[in-house]
Design a protein around this motif. Structure first.
Motif, PDB file in Angstrom:
ATOM      1  N   GLY A 406       0.651  -1.242  -0.070  1.00 39.10           N
ATOM      2  CA  GLY A 406      -0.037   0.112   0.129  1.00 39.10           C
ATOM      3  C   GLY A 406       1.012   1.360  -0.041  1.00 39.10           C
ATOM      4  N   ASN A 407       1.871   1.250   0.701  1.00 40.52           N
ATOM      5  CA  ASN A 407       2.850   2.517   0.696  1.00 40.52           C
ATOM      6  C   ASN A 407       3.965   2.245  -0.579  1.00 40.52           C
ATOM      7  OD1 ASN A 407       4.151   0.210   1.894  1.00 40.52           O
ATOM      8  ND2 ASN A 407       5.293   1.349   3.250  1.00 40.52           N
ATOM      9  N   ARG A 408       3.925   3.366  -1.226  1.00 35.39           N
ATOM     10  CA  ARG A 408       4.656   3.638  -2.334  1.00 35.39           C
ATOM     11  C   ARG A 408       6.330   2.984  -2.151  1.00 35.39           C
ATOM     12  NH1 ARG A 408       7.831   6.788  -5.702  1.00 35.39           N
ATOM     13  NH2 ARG A 408       8.186   8.512  -4.291  1.00 35.39           N
ATOM     14  N   ARG A 409       6.864   3.667  -1.006  1.00 37.87           N
ATOM     15  CA  ARG A 409       8.107   3.323  -0.709  1.00 37.87           C
ATOM     16  C   ARG A 409       7.996   2.872   0.902  1.00 37.87           C
ATOM     17  NH1 ARG A 409      11.513   8.562  -2.469  1.00 37.87           N
ATOM     18  NH2 ARG A 409       9.923   9.743  -1.166  1.00 37.87           N
ATOM     19  N   MET A 410       9.135   1.758   0.969  1.00 34.03           N
ATOM     20  CA  MET A 410       9.304   1.442   2.308  1.00 34.03           C
ATOM     21  C   MET A 410      10.315   1.965   2.951  1.00 34.03           C
ATOM     22  SD  MET A 410       8.543  -2.539   1.693  1.00 34.03           S
ATOM     23  CE  MET A 410       7.082  -3.116   1.272  1.00 34.03           C
ATOM     24  N   ILE A 411      10.045   2.613   4.114  1.00 36.70           N
ATOM     25  CA  ILE A 411      11.134   3.512   4.848  1.00 36.70           C
ATOM     26  C   ILE A 411      12.037   2.551   5.618  1.00 36.70           C
ATOM     27  CG2 ILE A 411      11.549   5.458   6.328  1.00 36.70           C
ATOM     28  CD1 ILE A 411       8.671   6.557   5.845  1.00 36.70           C
ATOM     29  N   GLN A 412      13.412   2.648   5.286  1.00 37.58           N
ATOM     30  CA  GLN A 412      14.192   1.772   6.329  1.00 37.58           C
ATOM     31  C   GLN A 412      15.081   2.529   7.182  1.00 37.58           C
ATOM     32  OE1 GLN A 412      16.121  -0.600   3.226  1.00 37.58           O
ATOM     33  NE2 GLN A 412      15.949  -2.540   4.542  1.00 37.58           N
ATOM     34  N   SER A 413      15.270   2.008   8.360  1.00 37.12           N
ATOM     35  CA  SER A 413      16.325   2.900   9.048  1.00 37.12           C
ATOM     36  C   SER A 413      17.619   1.588   9.127  1.00 37.12           C
ATOM     37  CB  SER A 413      15.586   2.902  10.509  1.00 37.12           C
ATOM     38  OG  SER A 413      15.634   1.586  11.202  1.00 37.12           O
ATOM     39  N   SER A 414      18.789   2.532   9.581  1.00 39.82           N
ATOM     40  CA  SER A 414      19.769   1.537   9.596  1.00 39.82           C
ATOM     41  C   SER A 414      19.646   0.197  10.299  1.00 39.82           C
ATOM     42  CB  SER A 414      20.945   2.498  10.081  1.00 39.82           C
ATOM     43  OG  SER A 414      20.511   2.737  11.524  1.00 39.82           O
ATOM     44  N   SER A 415      18.836   0.103  11.224  1.00 36.82           N
ATOM     45  CA  SER A 415      18.644  -1.187  12.125  1.00 36.82           C
ATOM     46  C   SER A 415      17.696  -1.929  11.707  1.00 36.82           C
ATOM     47  CB  SER A 415      18.479  -0.756  13.573  1.00 36.82           C
ATOM     48  OG  SER A 415      17.213   0.123  13.710  1.00 36.82           O
ATOM     49  N   THR A 416      16.857  -1.691  10.634  1.00 41.71           N
ATOM     50  CA  THR A 416      15.721  -2.474  10.282  1.00 41.71           C
ATOM     51  C   THR A 416      16.179  -3.190   9.096  1.00 41.71           C
ATOM     52  OG1 THR A 416      14.281  -0.676  10.777  1.00 41.71           O
ATOM     53  CG2 THR A 416      13.324  -2.421   9.402  1.00 41.71           C
ATOM     54  N   PRO A 417      15.958  -4.573   8.862  1.00 39.92           N
ATOM     55  CA  PRO A 417      16.559  -5.229   7.749  1.00 39.92           C
ATOM     56  C   PRO A 417      15.356  -5.362   6.549  1.00 39.92           C
ATOM     57  CG  PRO A 417      15.173  -6.680   9.274  1.00 39.92           C
ATOM     58  CD  PRO A 417      15.254  -5.373  10.065  1.00 39.92           C
ATOM     59  N   ALA A 418      15.707  -5.342   5.478  1.00 40.79           N
ATOM     60  CA  ALA A 418      15.034  -5.327   4.149  1.00 40.79           C
ATOM     61  C   ALA A 418      13.792  -6.283   4.173  1.00 40.79           C
ATOM     62  CB  ALA A 418      15.837  -5.799   2.859  1.00 40.79           C
ATOM     63  N   LEU A 419      12.878  -5.921   3.858  1.00 37.16           N
ATOM     64  CA  LEU A 419      11.429  -6.907   3.893  1.00 37.16           C
ATOM     65  C   LEU A 419      11.775  -7.936   3.212  1.00 37.16           C
ATOM     66  CD1 LEU A 419       8.396  -6.870   4.408  1.00 37.16           C
ATOM     67  CD2 LEU A 419       7.890  -6.274   2.222  1.00 37.16           C
ATOM     68  N   ASN A 420      11.358  -9.240   3.953  1.00 35.41           N
ATOM     69  CA  ASN A 420      11.379 -10.566   3.616  1.00 35.41           C
ATOM     70  C   ASN A 420      10.041 -10.822   2.863  1.00 35.41           C
ATOM     71  OD1 ASN A 420      11.909 -13.172   3.067  1.00 35.41           O
ATOM     72  ND2 ASN A 420      11.354 -13.883   5.158  1.00 35.41           N
ATOM     73  N   ILE A 421      10.026 -10.828   1.557  1.00 38.86           N
ATOM     74  CA  ILE A 421       8.877 -10.870   0.740  1.00 38.86           C
ATOM     75  C   ILE A 421       8.382 -12.319   0.799  1.00 38.86           C
ATOM     76  CG2 ILE A 421       7.829 -10.588  -1.506  1.00 38.86           C
ATOM     77  CD1 ILE A 421       8.919  -8.173  -0.551  1.00 38.86           C
ATOM     78  N   PRO A 422       7.133 -12.514   1.359  1.00 39.91           N
ATOM     79  CA  PRO A 422       6.688 -13.848   1.707  1.00 39.91           C
ATOM     80  C   PRO A 422       6.192 -14.554   0.226  1.00 39.91           C
ATOM     81  CG  PRO A 422       4.986 -12.180   2.145  1.00 39.91           C
ATOM     82  CD  PRO A 422       6.170 -11.620   1.735  1.00 39.91           C
ATOM     83  N   GLU A 423       5.758 -15.842   0.349  1.00 39.20           N
ATOM     84  CA  GLU A 423       5.307 -16.501  -0.858  1.00 39.20           C
ATOM     85  C   GLU A 423       3.907 -16.046  -1.315  1.00 39.20           C
ATOM     86  OE1 GLU A 423       5.275 -20.711   0.164  1.00 39.20           O
ATOM     87  OE2 GLU A 423       7.354 -20.927   0.270  1.00 39.20           O
ATOM     88  N   GLU A 424       3.164 -15.252  -0.451  1.00 40.18           N
ATOM     89  CA  GLU A 424       1.969 -14.737  -0.677  1.00 40.18           C
ATOM     90  C   GLU A 424       2.098 -13.812  -1.704  1.00 40.18           C
ATOM     91  OE1 GLU A 424       1.538 -16.324   3.417  1.00 40.18           O
ATOM     92  OE2 GLU A 424       3.165 -15.453   2.255  1.00 40.18           O
ATOM     93  N   ILE A 425       3.526 -13.523  -2.183  1.00 41.98           N
ATOM     94  CA  ILE A 425       3.530 -12.476  -3.452  1.00 41.98           C
ATOM     95  C   ILE A 425       2.669 -13.002  -4.560  1.00 41.98           C
ATOM     96  CG2 ILE A 425       5.570 -13.602  -4.528  1.00 41.98           C
ATOM     97  CD1 ILE A 425       5.388  -9.837  -3.697  1.00 41.98           C
TER      98      ILE A 425
END
Length: 712
Positions: A406-425
């Protein structure tokens, strides 16, 4: 064709055999044979293998002398007692005859002026002319005379100017169409004049009857091989069932030769008996030689075959009756007047409303929804019958997609890992999407740059509320596209559901008219309302200012601020220091003085994210309730109601409910078939097996086992 036969032949078809065989023939006479497969005997083999001669010997009916005429048809003969000498022929059009006028012409063909079987050649010639076939014509269909023993055209494997390759393929296809029926006894005729291995009829039969359970081999022309020759020896072994083992065995006939073709039937039988009483042929069992024994054998085999197939035959007739009744129920009664048409639509609309109401409420009790077994079957249609379940699943997929993309861009902080895209993709609304990331530092840089260029009267370090709204609108840009895909998916599911319901209730022609003239226009208007409601739901988010309501926004803000400050403290102090506890960090966070931020970029991000998190929940619920439920599903019951039919004018009513002539003809055909099938079922019901057998129950089996042990 009915014709008189010799008294000696009839004596072999007496009593119960004759009665049951007559009942099967009665089904053919009334036309049931064209609707379900009936037990029958077919005679097949290569050209000049002696097929027709064998059939002549069985029936004592002479066939045309010209083989080219005889091979033009699949000829069926029934042996029937008749007090008068007469020959009657009828032509049953095959499935390839589509023209109604042509079919009526063929069905009207009848000749009563023939007094004996001797007239059969000229009679067949007249029938051939009626069907529009000449001596050089290839066989056009598998239609033929209404008989019991079937003489199929001879197989051939070389072509000439008289017999081309298309005819060769048609003859083979015709033979295979008879062989493939499990209710067909195959009389595979093999000529001892030729090598067995160049005669393919037995191999063809094996393709459809791998265990040779319903093949009876007939060897003709046994007088051709020289006495004591290898050929004679081979065919004797064949008849002894040593070479090719047929469960029905083999039989051998000595038919007329060209020189003796004009002798009487009695003289022919005498010559045959004399032949089998001499030489090595005398060693064969008597029940495997000669025409009299063959007649007895055939009647016994056919009777056993009929008895074995009787339960399945009755079941097939009953299934066909059920299918015709269901088809007629969809058509309804004749509706030529406006009153009949309106009455028909009112009845259908009430059934439609009942099924639709149950589908929307999830109370799947109507037969339309099927039982558990049908629903769990791997079919594309049945899940869509349970409409509420489909809509709920699509709503869940929509909510899932909104939460991830739903959000156009995913905001990442230095301590937040990249989104693990699930199989539900791979779920609906996720196809083709890839995440776009931006670090919090990069976003802060964007916000500072925009804030510098659009300074207002805000104090230094204070967030610019216009930037909060701008950032929010940028982030929620995908909402409309995802929601639009969801609404169209629900709309398509509902349209498909309606098609299925109408297919269940009415015939295809009426369903098409109803969809085209009444329901589809209403569905299109409902789609327009759905899209208009979506525009209404997203319009403020696209243009207005953030207006959070309730305490959830403040809670989100505080939570976001605290997490950000704790993350900053942890980075400053260093999480590697084991002496630093989370309690220390919480206490320190309350005393932290915000770092210098001239434009309040951190606060802008926090406020936007808090507003986004609270608003997206409301938006998802509004799409599901205000759009789908209120604008689409709730009005669905009225899309085709009894009131709708009452309000239709006569012209509109005729467009929807009037019957074309093809439907009227189809109803007539189905009713005629139904009458034949019911008569056929009534005819066979008296011959149902009446044996009494123990119940087939494991529980009762254990009960009797324990009982017997106790008695011992």
């Amino acid at each position: 064709m009915s014709c008189p036969i010799d008294e000696n032949v009839l004596n072999q078809l007496k009593g119960e055999q004759s009665e049951l065989l007559d009942k099967i023939d009665e089904l053919r006479t009334i036309g049931v044979g064209g609707l379900v497969e009936l037990p029958q005997i077919v005679v097949c083999g290569n050209q000049s293998s002696g097929k027709s001669s064998a059939l002549e010997a069985i029936s004592r009916v002479r066939f045309p002398a010209k083989s080219s005429i005889c091979t033009r048809f699949a000829t069926e003969i029934v042996l029937r007692r008749n007090p008068f000498n007469r020959v009657k022929v009828s032509i049953e059009p095959g499935k390839s005859r589509k023209d109604i006028t042509e079919r009526e012409k063929l069905c009207a063909f009848t000749l009563e002026s023939f007094s004996s079987g001797e007239d059969l050649p000229s009679l067949i010639e007249s029938a051939k002319e009626c069907m529009g076939l000449s001596n050089t014509d290839s066989l056009a269909s598998n239609s033929g005379f209404k008989l019991t023993l079937v003489d199929l055209p001879g197989l051939y494997y070389s072509t000439s100017s008289d017999q081309g390759e298309p005819g060769m393929r048609i003859v083979q296809s015709l033979t295979e169409s008879y062989m493939k029926s499990s209710r067909t006894i195959i009389l595979a005729v093999i000529s001892a004049r030729n090598d067995y291995h160049i005669q393919k009829v037995v191999n063809m039969a094996q393709e459809f009857d791998p265990k040779y359970e319903r093949v009876l081999g007939i060897v003709t022309q046994p007088d051709v091989p020289d006495a004591g020759s290898d050929d004679e020896d081979y065919y004797l072994q064949l008849i002894h069932n040593e070479k090719v083992q047929l469960q029905l065995g083999w039989h051998v006939l000595r038919n007329r030769s060209f020189e003796t073709m004009n002798i009487s039937d009695d003289a022919r039988d005498v010559q045959e008996k004399e032949f089998f009483n001499k030489g090595r042929w005398a060693s064969l069992p008597r029940d495997q030689v000669g025409i009299e024994n063959l007649r007895h054998r055939l009647s016994t085999i056919l009777l056993s075959h009929i008895r074995r197939n009787l339960p399945d035959l009755i079941g097939d007739i009953q299934d066909k009756i059920l299918r015709n009744e269901q088809a007629l129920a969809k058509m309804g009664t004749f509706r030529t007047s406006v009153q009949e048409q309106r009455r028909f639509l009112v009845d259908i609309s009430s059934k439609f409303a009942r099924i639709t109401n149950q589908a929307l409420n999830g109370s799947y009790v109507d037969d339309f929804f099927g039982g558990y077994k049908n629903y769990t079957a791997n079919t594309e249609e049945f899940p869509f019958r349970r409409l509420r379940a489909i809509v709920r699943e699509l709503n869940e997929c929509f909510a899932h997609a909104m939460s991830i993309r739903g959000n156009r861009r995913m905001i990442q902080s230095s301590s937040t890992p990249a989104l693990n895209i699930p199989e539900e993709i791979c779920q609906p609304y996720m196809d083709g999407w890839t995440p776009q990331y931006i670090t919090r530092e990069s976003l802060k840089g964007e916000i500072k740059e925009q804030a510098r260029e659009s300074r207002g009267i805000e104090l230094p370090g204070t967030p610019n509320q216009l930037l909060v709204g701008s950032l929010f609108r940028d982030q929620c840009e995908p909402w409309k596209g995802i929601a639009e895909a969801h609404l169209l998916s629900v709309w398509s599911s509902v349209e498909y559901f309606i098609q299925i319901v109408l297919k269940y209730l009415i015939d295809d022609h009426t369903r098409g008219s109803l969809m085209r003239h009444l329901i589809s226009p209403k569905l299109e208007k409902m789609k327009e309302k759905l899209m208009a409601k979506l525009e209404e739901l997203v319009s403020y988010y696209n243009h207005g200012h953030p207006l959070p309501v309730g305490d959830s926004y403040l809670s989100k803000m505080q939570e976001s601020r605290q997490k950000r400050q704790l993350a900053a403290l942890a980075q400053i102090i260093g999480l590697e220091n084991d002496a630093v506890s989370s309690l220390n960090l919480d206490q320190a966070a309350n005393k932290v003085v915000s770092s210098s931020d001239e434009f309040g970029a951190e606060e802008i991000i926090d406020q936007m994210q808090a507003y986004y998190d609270t608003t997206i929940i409301t938006f998802v619920q509004n799409v599901a309730i205000l759009a789908i439920e209120n604008c689409f599903l709730t009005p669905l019951e009225d899309v085709f109601s009894s009131q709708t039919v009452v309000d239709m004018d006569d012209q509109q009513l005729q467009k929807v409910a009037a019957e074309p002539s093809v439907t009227q003809n189809e109803r007539t055909r189905l009713n005629e078939e139904l009458e034949k099938l019911r008569l056929g079922r009534e005819t066979l019901d008296a011959y149902k097996p009446d044996e009494i057998s123990l119940p087939n129950s494991p529980i009762l089996g254990k009960f009797f086992q324990r009982r017997n042990e106790f008695m011992e």
